[in-house]
Design a protein around this motif. Sequence first.
Motif, PDB file in Angstrom:
ATOM      1  N   ILE A  71      30.146 -21.297 -24.854  1.00  0.00           N
ATOM      2  CA  ILE A  71      28.705 -21.850 -24.709  1.00  0.00           C
ATOM      3  C   ILE A  71      28.624 -21.894 -23.211  1.00  0.00           C
ATOM      4  O   ILE A  71      27.641 -21.425 -22.596  1.00  0.00           O
ATOM      5  CB  ILE A  71      28.341 -22.951 -25.434  1.00  0.00           C
ATOM      6  N   MET A  72      29.654 -22.706 -22.512  1.00  0.00           N
ATOM      7  CA  MET A  72      29.565 -22.877 -21.181  1.00  0.00           C
ATOM      8  C   MET A  72      29.555 -21.319 -20.377  1.00  0.00           C
ATOM      9  O   MET A  72      29.047 -21.517 -19.200  1.00  0.00           O
ATOM     10  CB  MET A  72      30.639 -23.929 -20.690  1.00  0.00           C
ATOM     11  N   LEU A  73      30.308 -20.693 -20.718  1.00  0.00           N
ATOM     12  CA  LEU A  73      30.312 -19.227 -19.929  1.00  0.00           C
ATOM     13  C   LEU A  73      29.618 -18.240 -20.469  1.00  0.00           C
ATOM     14  O   LEU A  73      29.841 -17.128 -20.055  1.00  0.00           O
ATOM     15  CB  LEU A  73      31.979 -18.828 -20.070  1.00  0.00           C
ATOM     16  N   ALA A  74      28.556 -18.626 -21.413  1.00  0.00           N
ATOM     17  CA  ALA A  74      27.651 -17.534 -21.980  1.00  0.00           C
ATOM     18  C   ALA A  74      28.405 -16.331 -22.492  1.00  0.00           C
ATOM     19  O   ALA A  74      28.037 -15.308 -22.487  1.00  0.00           O
ATOM     20  CB  ALA A  74      26.763 -17.084 -21.036  1.00  0.00           C
ATOM     21  N   GLU A  75      29.291 -16.826 -23.399  1.00  0.00           N
ATOM     22  CA  GLU A  75      30.060 -15.790 -24.009  1.00  0.00           C
ATOM     23  C   GLU A  75      29.836 -15.922 -25.526  1.00  0.00           C
ATOM     24  O   GLU A  75      29.324 -17.218 -25.977  1.00  0.00           O
ATOM     25  CB  GLU A  75      31.854 -15.903 -24.004  1.00  0.00           C
ATOM     26  N   TYR A 141      34.997 -17.452 -11.579  1.00  0.00           N
ATOM     27  CA  TYR A 141      34.626 -18.343 -10.281  1.00  0.00           C
ATOM     28  C   TYR A 141      35.808 -18.473  -9.712  1.00  0.00           C
ATOM     29  O   TYR A 141      36.178 -19.601  -9.571  1.00  0.00           O
ATOM     30  CB  TYR A 141      33.786 -19.419 -10.874  1.00  0.00           C
ATOM     31  N   ASP A 143      36.589 -19.519  -6.666  1.00  0.00           N
ATOM     32  CA  ASP A 143      36.996 -20.491  -5.646  1.00  0.00           C
ATOM     33  C   ASP A 143      36.319 -21.781  -6.145  1.00  0.00           C
ATOM     34  O   ASP A 143      36.114 -22.741  -5.310  1.00  0.00           O
ATOM     35  CB  ASP A 143      36.663 -19.998  -4.265  1.00  0.00           C
ATOM     36  N   SER A 144      35.800 -21.776  -7.413  1.00  0.00           N
ATOM     37  CA  SER A 144      34.991 -23.190  -7.793  1.00  0.00           C
ATOM     38  C   SER A 144      36.024 -24.300  -8.422  1.00  0.00           C
ATOM     39  O   SER A 144      36.114 -23.953  -9.861  1.00  0.00           O
ATOM     40  CB  SER A 144      33.759 -22.814  -8.455  1.00  0.00           C
ATOM     41  N   LEU A 146      35.358 -27.181  -9.567  1.00  0.00           N
ATOM     42  CA  LEU A 146      34.572 -27.639 -10.347  1.00  0.00           C
ATOM     43  C   LEU A 146      34.609 -27.026 -11.739  1.00  0.00           C
ATOM     44  O   LEU A 146      34.922 -27.617 -12.934  1.00  0.00           O
ATOM     45  CB  LEU A 146      33.380 -28.231 -10.068  1.00  0.00           C
ATOM     46  N   VAL A 147      34.212 -25.658 -11.737  1.00  0.00           N
ATOM     47  CA  VAL A 147      34.045 -24.683 -12.788  1.00  0.00           C
ATOM     48  C   VAL A 147      35.256 -24.625 -13.688  1.00  0.00           C
ATOM     49  O   VAL A 147      35.613 -24.763 -14.891  1.00  0.00           O
ATOM     50  CB  VAL A 147      33.646 -23.528 -12.603  1.00  0.00           C
ATOM     51  N   ILE A 151      35.920 -26.014 -17.401  1.00  0.00           N
ATOM     52  CA  ILE A 151      36.266 -24.931 -18.742  1.00  0.00           C
ATOM     53  C   ILE A 151      37.541 -25.332 -19.088  1.00  0.00           C
ATOM     54  O   ILE A 151      37.888 -25.329 -20.529  1.00  0.00           O
ATOM     55  CB  ILE A 151      36.220 -23.630 -18.220  1.00  0.00           C
ATOM     56  N   TRP A 153      38.790 -28.471 -19.331  1.00  0.00           N
ATOM     57  CA  TRP A 153      38.474 -29.646 -19.998  1.00  0.00           C
ATOM     58  C   TRP A 153      38.050 -29.240 -21.385  1.00  0.00           C
ATOM     59  O   TRP A 153      38.378 -29.730 -22.476  1.00  0.00           O
ATOM     60  CB  TRP A 153      37.645 -30.539 -19.104  1.00  0.00           C
TER      61      TRP A 153
ATOM     62  N   PRO B  76      25.582 -18.213 -17.555  1.00  0.00           N
ATOM     63  CA  PRO B  76      26.806 -19.149 -17.936  1.00  0.00           C
ATOM     64  C   PRO B  76      26.195 -20.307 -17.479  1.00  0.00           C
ATOM     65  O   PRO B  76      25.572 -20.598 -16.236  1.00  0.00           O
ATOM     66  CB  PRO B  76      27.898 -18.860 -16.812  1.00  0.00           C
TER      67      PRO B  76
ATOM     68  N   ALA C  74      25.478 -14.780 -27.734  1.00  0.00           N
ATOM     69  CA  ALA C  74      24.988 -15.057 -26.271  1.00  0.00           C
ATOM     70  C   ALA C  74      24.156 -13.889 -25.757  1.00  0.00           C
ATOM     71  O   ALA C  74      24.481 -13.258 -24.666  1.00  0.00           O
ATOM     72  CB  ALA C  74      26.313 -14.874 -25.386  1.00  0.00           C
TER      73      ALA C  74
END
Lengths: 320, 320, 320
Positions: A71-75, A141, A143-144, A146-147, A151, A153, B76, C74
Amino acid sequence: MDLLEVLHLDELSHGLANLSMFPYFDMAHYIVSIMALREQPGVLQLSRVSPLACWFSSMLFCFGGAVLSAIMLAEPVVAPLSNSTSVLLASITWYLVFYCPVDLVYCCASLLPLRLVLTGMKEVTRTWKVLGGVIQAHSKYNDSLLVMIAIGWAKGAGGGLISNFEQLVRGVWKPETNELLKMSYPTKITLIGAVLFALQQTHYLPLKKHHLMLIYTVFTVVNKARMMLTGSSVSPFAAIESTIYKTLFSGHSSYAALTDEVEKTCMDKGAVNGTPSTKKSNEKGAGKHTPVSPVKGQSGSPKAKGESENAETKHSKKKN
Amino acid sequence: MDLLEVLHLDELSHGLANLSMFPYFDMAHYIVSIMALREQPGVLQLSRVSPLACWFSSMLFCFGGAVLSAIMLAEPVVAPLSNSTSVLLASITWYLVFYCPVDLVYCCASLLPLRLVLTGMKEVTRTWKVLGGVIQAHSKYNDSLLVMIAIGWAKGAGGGLISNFEQLVRGVWKPETNELLKMSYPTKITLIGAVLFALQQTHYLPLKKHHLMLIYTVFTVVNKARMMLTGSSVSPFAAIESTIYKTLFSGHSSYAALTDEVEKTCMDKGAVNGTPSTKKSNEKGAGKHTPVSPVKGQSGSPKAKGESENAETKHSKKKN
Amino acid sequence: MDLLEVLHLDELSHGLANLSMFPYFDMAHYIVSIMALREQPGVLQLSRVSPLACWFSSMLFCFGGAVLSAIMLAEPVVAPLSNSTSVLLASITWYLVFYCPVDLVYCCASLLPLRLVLTGMKEVTRTWKVLGGVIQAHSKYNDSLLVMIAIGWAKGAGGGLISNFEQLVRGVWKPETNELLKMSYPTKITLIGAVLFALQQTHYLPLKKHHLMLIYTVFTVVNKARMMLTGSSVSPFAAIESTIYKTLFSGHSSYAALTDEVEKTCMDKGAVNGTPSTKKSNEKGAGKHTPVSPVKGQSGSPKAKGESENAETKHSKKKN
């Protein structure tokens, strides 16, 4: 890392890193997860009343991480379903745990030694899930930080993070509890793992990946075993947490002092903007309030109740 | 548009159109949003009990629009997180608003003049968000007015539209209230903005984009300032709304008359299909009912309660 | 399939397969769906209080399947909105059903003969929706039976499966009821259809597609008509279901026996882990519990209530 090489743990860590989770470790993950579900209050009855909801709930316990990160990665959320083998394996486990004649499987798996082994193996899968999530996020992503953490987690502790909606499938709704409000041990340890692996991935952490995997896995397994054997649910980070809390979040006054005055102001304000009304209805439908107020709400009810509730949550958490 | 050129506002509108939201306007948006969160009942206690949930809630207040539009466009959800600078900025704001020593930041920002300026700047960001959403939707569905309006609305008023789930993060659950049932002023003004910009984008509205931006921005800022200074929460569209409502939705009988007869029929039917039971349980867990019935449910309780509740919602709405 | 050819049904099935759903069948689907919404308790009042929420709810009733399958795959959730013609058609229907002068449309459409025809046409659209979902899933995950079934089911019965969230739009929240816990007839028949079409798609079922379409359509239409005329809500699969249930899910003891002992153990455990507290609060906010406990919870309250509730659900189900 020299220390590890000195201890000749290098090849061990390599061996671990090349370990395949399928099928044994996955199987253990499914068994432990579905047993945790079965031990939730009311689920055994549900399994007789509505096998479908029970199966769906079990799948969310087993593949919650995959679903949440999808869901978070729109897959596609159905992607986990497309891996027929895993779903079949999980479904068989679900069936055996809930409907096995003479309840054989559950009784056996509940024996402490066996359960200890299975739980240990489940903890091992955590490392792979978190790492998988971090790498997947890194590829998108790159260099992020936080992302990557988010993910990792989600992949590792998804089942817990979506528990509100998993419960909704079973007709249970406890808005006043969620993993963000009060993190359970598995959620915490997964978050720490996600942070560590994300730092390693971005080379902020001077450690070889397989070394980190070894260290993290050993820590989680040993710690989980300790908690199961001693039956204690005290997190090993309690001290650190409280220190961080005191230094960062106690704000301009000590916690106790502040909440007291807050409560007072709330009550004063209450007369103006309806807190009393919510307080009143608090005894009725606790579901619609802050995690703090229910405690106040119960303060009227016998002490035993509050305790038993804690006991319950702790209990279910431990199993989780 | 001649009038604007006559007024020499052309270059002004160009200047505005080229204004960059980052960092000052974004900052103002974060401050005002997080202060609005802090002013929700129970949040201050939450910030002491669970900083993580509080942080997550703040992020939803700040980036709710981006999250919602991402979900609607199957992009995303973590994308907003990948913009490290914004997240860092918002997190620092969150920290300062909730945990600053001597509560300095909040006290200062609460001073009317400063708050007025900050709120004005936040209103400016609304124009950019709505326009951004409309353009994004236009690039994907270039002839669907509805999609443009939906995405523009979501981008601009996302925080409000997902409030139910934002509250769930904090352990609060108020199913009987949502922005679709009872639109707050910000949601209304954003919807109107989305419609206007969508019409402009599809050339149904004979206006240059930068002129529309100027007009809309000025209107929102002035109107918001008026509402803050007079403390009134009457929407400037009340008249238009009621006219539209009367002409279109009063149906085959006047509202009052109809609802009365509806209630009667409900009660009659009730004997057959269980409305009484829901009525009964209404006093217990109001959370599970139509937005209408709670009012009936409260009618038994002292009048003051209902008022205070309205006061509360209005209060929180105004801040929102 | 020889039988069909013998019966000269081949060209008929071809004709059916080439039938276009737009506009007449779609129209019928919209009318019947929105009438079902209007017959939900409290909706008529809602339509006067908040036309927007009512419209949104109606769209979810009409396009719920498209929305749900979009989420699962998605794909943009707003995609259905981009089909302006359908949305316009549905919106006009919504307006006429709720706000038509003299309530003409609703009264006419409620006449049994007309309603019978419309419902039959709606059932026909089900075949197309399920098949569409299965084919769409097949094109993405061409060997995963489970995904095909899931998407086909979601497309065909989406409105029911997302009912919890559709109700939330209207300010109603009934966590203790969902289609997975207690499947309504439409959900069951759609699931069976999804399974059949998925099997046909993967050639496990030796049937031509148009033959299966004919058989399934005829079955659904006839069966729905029977249920409407006899007013009975007994599913034609009751026998099969109970057999499957008895053989597979009764587990190591008969249902009754087991639940009894379960309840006992629960109560015993309760003393330890807080089930009593949940029991206690059960009378207060049933919303936060297993679908089983509410029944226990109500056992104290007058019998009539329980019955009326069942009546209500059955009633609303039938309309659904």
